[in-house]
Design a protein around this motif. Structure first.
Motif, short mmCIF file in Angstrom:
data_model
loop_
_atom_site.label_atom_id
_atom_site.label_comp_id
_atom_site.label_asym_id
_atom_site.label_seq_id
_atom_site.Cartn_x
_atom_site.Cartn_y
_atom_site.Cartn_z
N VAL A 105 52.73 26.19 48.54
CA VAL A 105 52.19 26.89 49.71
C VAL A 105 51.66 25.82 50.65
N PRO A 106 52.51 25.21 51.45
CA PRO A 106 52.10 24.00 52.20
C PRO A 106 51.14 24.24 53.35
N ARG A 107 51.08 25.44 53.91
CA ARG A 107 50.25 25.69 55.08
C ARG A 107 48.91 26.27 54.65
N LEU A 108 47.82 25.64 55.07
CA LEU A 108 46.49 26.01 54.58
C LEU A 108 46.01 27.37 55.08
N ASP A 109 46.60 27.88 56.17
CA ASP A 109 46.16 29.20 56.63
C ASP A 109 47.19 30.28 56.31
N THR A 110 48.01 30.04 55.30
CA THR A 110 48.92 31.07 54.80
C THR A 110 48.12 32.22 54.19
N PRO A 111 48.46 33.45 54.49
CA PRO A 111 47.81 34.57 53.79
C PRO A 111 48.18 34.54 52.30
N ILE A 112 47.18 34.38 51.45
CA ILE A 112 47.38 34.32 50.00
C ILE A 112 46.61 35.46 49.36
N VAL A 113 47.31 36.22 48.49
CA VAL A 113 46.67 37.29 47.73
C VAL A 113 46.83 36.93 46.25
N VAL A 114 45.71 36.82 45.54
CA VAL A 114 45.76 36.46 44.12
C VAL A 114 45.37 37.67 43.28
N TYR A 115 45.93 37.69 42.06
CA TYR A 115 45.58 38.78 41.15
C TYR A 115 45.74 38.34 39.71
N ASP A 116 45.10 39.11 38.83
CA ASP A 116 45.30 38.99 37.38
C ASP A 116 45.38 40.40 36.83
N ASN A 117 45.22 40.55 35.54
CA ASN A 117 45.27 41.88 34.93
C ASN A 117 43.96 42.19 34.22
N GLY A 118 42.86 41.82 34.89
CA GLY A 118 41.55 42.09 34.33
C GLY A 118 40.97 40.97 33.50
N GLU A 119 41.65 39.81 33.45
CA GLU A 119 41.16 38.68 32.65
C GLU A 119 40.02 37.91 33.32
N GLY A 120 39.76 38.17 34.58
CA GLY A 120 38.72 37.44 35.29
C GLY A 120 39.18 36.11 35.86
N LEU A 121 40.48 35.91 35.98
CA LEU A 121 41.02 34.64 36.47
C LEU A 121 41.14 34.61 38.00
#
Length: 530
Positions: free
Chosen positions: A56-72
């Motif tokens: 993800v080379p561009r620092l203002d890229t919209p990034i959405v992160v997720y896990d499955n309840g592990e708290g990561l």
């Protein structure tokens, strides 16, 4: 740190609008492979510092992160913000929220490419032959060649007897050299289905005069039919003659034009790179050997067949722009034709000369500074300390991949996944000192602060990592003696290796057959087939 929330509906709308978005699953690869959204990319929490800037080379890229309840996910978001990413959010309620909002979940890895391959076959009726039919041709010494479209290392592990390694993007360039007689039957295979479908259809699209067919279900189908595979083969496709190369270039350009691939020169590329609001990936799609002999500055190596197969790995920012380069006019155009059909804005860099390929070494990765200064220890100094101190004084933490750890590690080292670090440390006897390592210690340096805070002990990093230890002639061992973390960093692919259960191979094929229907339910893919 407070992170904003993005809903499943908002992610889906970005995908439908083809706006840039990186949907990142920060679990390890095995849980990721058990279920994830179609365009999610796997970037484990423990590897964020190493991989994020190239992926993800561009620092203002919209990034959405997720896990499955592990708290990561929250920790991942905080790390991304600390590195400098400004538009990081959490997926509302993680994977559970995606599922409850009606989002489709896909199993396995490289799913965008695999589902696209199934769509291609369903719409173009890509020709194929069963394992039994191919075996009869080979046994009867018919005029037939088998071209293996996988990476060379995969081909060496197991292959169809007599097959020749011809990785995907090389097929149109080299098939004429392998089968100069237009009556020769060409069989394209991979381990399962995708690369044989795409490879076969590439030859069909490029108008090669030979009869062409995919080996239906690849080496899996061959094995399920009860036939033996070859191991350790080393045959590689030969070099195309100048007339063959020229003919292939004309054909590939025509296919790219049909797919609406765009053309760029160096001036236009410079304009792309000056844009602050768009991500532009630059890939050299030739072989790794050719890339190291000289490449266009700023271009990363991604051999075309694997790039098409692994778009989620090479280009996780959906909606980004991709620019491809080669030195023959074949591999970039054929690769681009597939990426364009997969919904990418893709350009081929034209007007290159021999002088354009001036860079020899790969560009060094852009890595953030560790959050705590690193104290290094040389391999010999560590060996001497271990020899003179009481057992248990020093704990060696090996943060390499589980496969590499099992193959070779420092005697007494504990395998730990950084994603699993708090749980792993609870399984390791307390020590006065911790020495961290991995293959090169590049990743290990980023875990210093976490382990120092968790243990209160002195934390050192092995200079040069496991490779430097082995290069110094120091002893190593193999095996799973001290696994402080589960081996979840690698999803077990039913089409890899030589010891997969028949049930798993058949289940994998059944899953692939259902991907077109699953694409329809998901509705975000944007694929089209020419």
């Amino acid at each position: 740190m407070t992170l904003p929330i993005t809903t499943t509906a908002q992610v889906r709308q970005s995908l439908l609008d083809r706006h840039e978005i990186a949907l990142l699953d920060v679990r390890e690869e095995d849980p990721f492979g058990q279920g994830h959204p179609l365009f999610a990319a796997n970037l484990p929490l423990g590897r964020i510092e190493l991989d994020i800037r190239s992926r993800v080379p561009r620092l203002d890229t919209p990034i959405v992160v997720y896990d499955n309840g592990e708290g990561l996910a929250r920790t991942a978001g905080e790390r991304l913000r600390a590195i400098g990413y400004t538009q990081v959010s959490l997926l509302q309620d993680g994977l559970r929220g995606w599922r409850e909002a009606g989002g489709e979940l896909f199993i396995d890895v490289n799913v965008p490419s695999k589902s696209f391959g199934e769509l291609v076959e369903s719409q173009r009726h890509t020709p194929s032959l069963s394992a039994e039919e191919v075996k009869r041709l080979l046994d009867s010494s018919a005029d037939v060649v088998v071209l293996d479209a996988r990476r060379f290392d995969e081909y060496q592990t197991m292959s169809i007897p007599g097959g020749t390694s011809t990785p995907g993007a090389e097929l149109v360039l080299r098939a004429r050299a392998q089968a100069p007689n237009p009556a020769t039957q060409i069989i394209v295979n991979c381990a399962g289905r995708t690369r044989s479908i795409i490879g076969t259809q590439s030859l069909v699209n490029a108008g090669i005069p030979n009869p062409v067919a995919a080996l239906r279900n690849g080496t899996i189908g061959w094995t399920l039919a009860g036939f033996a595979l070859e191991h350790g083969a080393s045959r590689r496709a030969g070099t195309a003659s100048d007339p063959q190369r020229a003919e292939a270039a004309v054909a590939a350009r025509a296919v790219a034009d049909r797919a609406d691939v765009r053309r760029a020169d160096t001036a236009r590329l410079a304009g792309f790179l000056a844009e602050s609001a768009r991500t532009t990936y630059r890939f050299d799609v030739r072989s790794p050997e050719e890339y190291l002999q000289g490449h266009v500055p700023g271009f990363r190596n991604a051999p075309g067949g694997q790039l098409v197969q692994e778009t989620d790995v090479s280009a996780p920012v959906r909606g980004a722009r991709i620019v491809l380069a080669d030195d023959d006019g074949v591999r970039a155009n054929m690769s681009a034709s597939w990426l364009a059909q997969m919904g990418w804005e893709v350009w081929v860099l034209d007007g290159l000369t021999a002088d354009s390929f001036s860079e020899r070494a790969p560009a060094p990765p852009a890595l953030p500074a560790p959050s705590r200064p690193v104290q290094w220890i040389a391999p010999r100094a560590l060996a001497d300390a271990l020899a003179r101190e009481a057992p248990g004084t020093t704990a060696i933490i090996d943060l390499t991949t589980s496969a590499n750890h099992v193959k070779r590690h420092i005697p007494g080292a504990w395998f730990v996944l950084r994603t699993d670090l708090p749980q792993a440390l609870a399984r390791i006897p307390r020590a006065r000192r911790y020495v961290l390592t991995c293959g090169s210690s590049l990743l290990a340096q980023y875990a210093v602060d976490e382990i120092a805070q968790a243990t209160g002990a002195q934390v050192l990093v092995l200079d040069g990592g496991n490779q430097a230890w082995a290069d110094a002639g120091l002893p190593v061992e193999a095996g799973e003696q001290r696994l402080a973390s589960p081996r979840t960093d690698r999803y077990r692919r039913p089409y890899e290796g030589t010891d997969n259960p028949r049930e798993a191979m058949q289940a994998y094929l059944d899953w692939e057959f259902g991907l077109v229907e699953q694409l329809g339910r998901d509705g975000t893919h944007g694929f089209r087939v020419i």
